[in-house]
Scaffold this motif. Structure first.
Motif, PDB file in Angstrom:
ATOM      1  N   GLU A  95       0.832  -1.202   0.000  1.00 42.27           N
ATOM      2  CA  GLU A  95       0.000   0.000   0.000  1.00 42.27           C
ATOM      3  C   GLU A  95       0.880   1.271   0.000  1.00 42.27           C
ATOM      4  N   ILE A  96       1.904   1.274   0.834  1.00 40.01           N
ATOM      5  CA  ILE A  96       2.777   2.447   0.900  1.00 40.01           C
ATOM      6  C   ILE A  96       3.582   2.588  -0.390  1.00 40.01           C
ATOM      7  N   TYR A  97       3.986   1.463  -0.928  1.00 42.80           N
ATOM      8  CA  TYR A  97       4.766   1.498  -2.167  1.00 42.80           C
ATOM      9  C   TYR A  97       3.905   2.002  -3.328  1.00 42.80           C
ATOM     10  N   ASP A  98       2.677   1.510  -3.408  1.00 40.83           N
ATOM     11  CA  ASP A  98       1.807   1.867  -4.530  1.00 40.83           C
ATOM     12  C   ASP A  98       1.140   3.219  -4.354  1.00 40.83           C
ATOM     13  N   ARG A  99       0.923   3.623  -3.104  1.00 39.63           N
ATOM     14  CA  ARG A  99       0.237   4.899  -2.869  1.00 39.63           C
ATOM     15  C   ARG A  99       0.965   5.715  -1.811  1.00 39.63           C
ATOM     16  N   PRO A 100       2.204   6.114  -2.101  1.00 44.44           N
ATOM     17  CA  PRO A 100       2.935   6.936  -1.123  1.00 44.44           C
ATOM     18  C   PRO A 100       2.193   8.253  -0.905  1.00 44.44           C
ATOM     19  N   ALA A 101       2.118   8.665   0.361  1.00 39.10           N
ATOM     20  CA  ALA A 101       1.340   9.859   0.699  1.00 39.10           C
ATOM     21  C   ALA A 101       2.075  11.152   0.361  1.00 39.10           C
ATOM     22  N   SER A 102       3.368  11.042   0.085  1.00 37.57           N
ATOM     23  CA  SER A 102       4.159  12.249  -0.182  1.00 37.57           C
ATOM     24  C   SER A 102       5.420  11.869  -0.958  1.00 37.57           C
TER      25      SER A 102
END
Ligand code: ADP
Ligand code: MG
Length: 358
Positions: free
Chosen positions: A220-227
């Motif tokens: 999730e963090i890899y595909d949708r980094p928040a910044s």
């Protein structure tokens, strides 16, 4: 139940804000990883959980119980320190039994728990040997067994395998992941190694100067980094981040580097992010028919074959880009190629680096 909750926890050392308004929940039985650069507050968070430090503000709960004023011993959380070295003068088995002997646990109980953890780590057959007669991997497993033989509410590990060589690190992290799943215990794990964080954790919290920037499953963090901060921390090579302007039919990246035909691109995008594996590289001239992606010319700057993958550095327009290609494509330095990227694979970031939804 040993879920661990931080509610708006802050901790300063003098003028240094080591942990800045941190809120998170580590679920019971979860493998939770804190990942961030040196001095980002990882060890301080562990010390707060352990009770070696108390917060300036905010609340910490373990298993639903507020523990701000509870002593470390009563919290029953076990810290596995960086140094996994074994006592050389003791057999592997005595090393494993040591934490229980030290705590004056009854002998039958010691034997039961040591046998239990030895079975889980598949080291029953080597317990009689001194550490010097064990392989590196066996020594690691014995050291982990010694750490796990106690029965705490949760384990904390502060960069436990960073001192090992690369191969042993890979082996040990697989062991740790499997052991944690089998033990079914809450584990908070600190690392400054992105590959380790990605591969080992159920969820990762990304730290930056004491602030939690994002929490999520690795994919999730890899595909949708928040910044852009988070985007740059995970991935190798790192995400390409380019200045971008919104045009009529999409986005123009870094003055002629790439054009993304995406009418849905957010109007306030100031940067775009392209993962190296999402950049398509085609031979020049573009003879590939029918894939419809608009391409831009690029010059191959350097080629790094890694066996299964090849990293190609490209000079395109005003920018340098890295593309990650499968296998060993026939691409030479200075060759001209055509590059493109599927609009769906593009990350958009606004002023200040925050991710934008298309
Ligand atoms: P990390 O484990 O991510 O490297 P730390 O939690 O050790 O980070 O440190 C976070 C910040 O707090 C750093 O700026 C560090 O210098 C500071 N710090 C940590 N421990 C102390 C201490 N005992 N005294 C003063 N400053 C500290
Ligand atoms: Mg540290």
């Amino acid at each position: 139940m040993a879920d661990i909750v931080f509610r708006n926890v802050t901790k300063s050392y003098g003028t240094t804000l080591a942990v800045d308004d941190a809120s998170f929940t580590v679920n019971d039985n979860e493998f939770f990883c804190f990942f961030g650069p040196p001095l980002s507050g990882k060890s301080t968070i562990l010390r707060l959980v352990l009770g070696l430090e108390s917060p300036d503000a905010g609340e910490i709960l373990i298993g639903g119980r507020p523990v701000n004023t509870v002593s470390p011993a009563e919290r029953n959380v076990a810290m596995v320190f960086q140094n996994l070295a074994l006592f050389p003068h003791m057999s592997a088995g005595d090393n494993v039994r040591f934490p229980l002997v030290e705590r004056k646990v009854a002998e039958a109980e010691i034997e039961r728990r040591a046998a239990d953890v030895a079975a889980k780590l598949h080291i029953g057959h080597i317990l009689h040997k001194p550490p010097a007669q064990l392989s590196g991997g066996e020594r690691q497993r014995v050291a982990i067994a010694r750490a796990l033989v106690r029965d705490p509410n949760a384990y904390l590990m502060d960069d436990p395998i960073s001192a090992l060589d690369a191969r042993l690190r890979e082996e040990t992290r697989v062991e740790l992941k499997r052991i944690q799943r089998e033990l079914g215990k809450t584990l908070i794990y600190v690392t400054h190694d992105q590959e380790e964080a990605m591969s080992i954790a159920d969820r990762i919290a990304i730290l930056d100067n004491g602030r939690i920037r994002q929490i999520g499953a690795p994919a999730e963090i890899y595909d949708r980094p928040a910044s852009t901060y988070v985007a740059r921390l995970l991935g190798s090579p790192v995400m390409n981040i380019l200045k971008a302007v919104r045009g009529e039919s999409g986005v123009e990246a870094a003055e002629g580097t790439l054009s993304i035909a995406d009418r849905a691109a957010p109007a306030d995008a100031v940067e775009i992010g392209l993962r190296p594996e999402d950049i398509k590289v085609r031979p020049w001239p573009n003879e590939v028919k029918g894939d419809g992606a608009p391409g831009r010319p690029a010059r191959v700057f350097e080629v790094e074959p890694l066996g299964g993958y090849t990293v190609v550095t490209l000079a395109a327009g005003q920018a340098r880009l890295k593309a990650l290609l499968r296998g060993q494509p026939d691409i030479r330095p200075d060759a001209m190629v055509v590059i493109s990227c599927e609009p769906a694979r593009v990350h958009y970031f606004g002023q200040g680096g925050g991710a934008l939804v298309r």
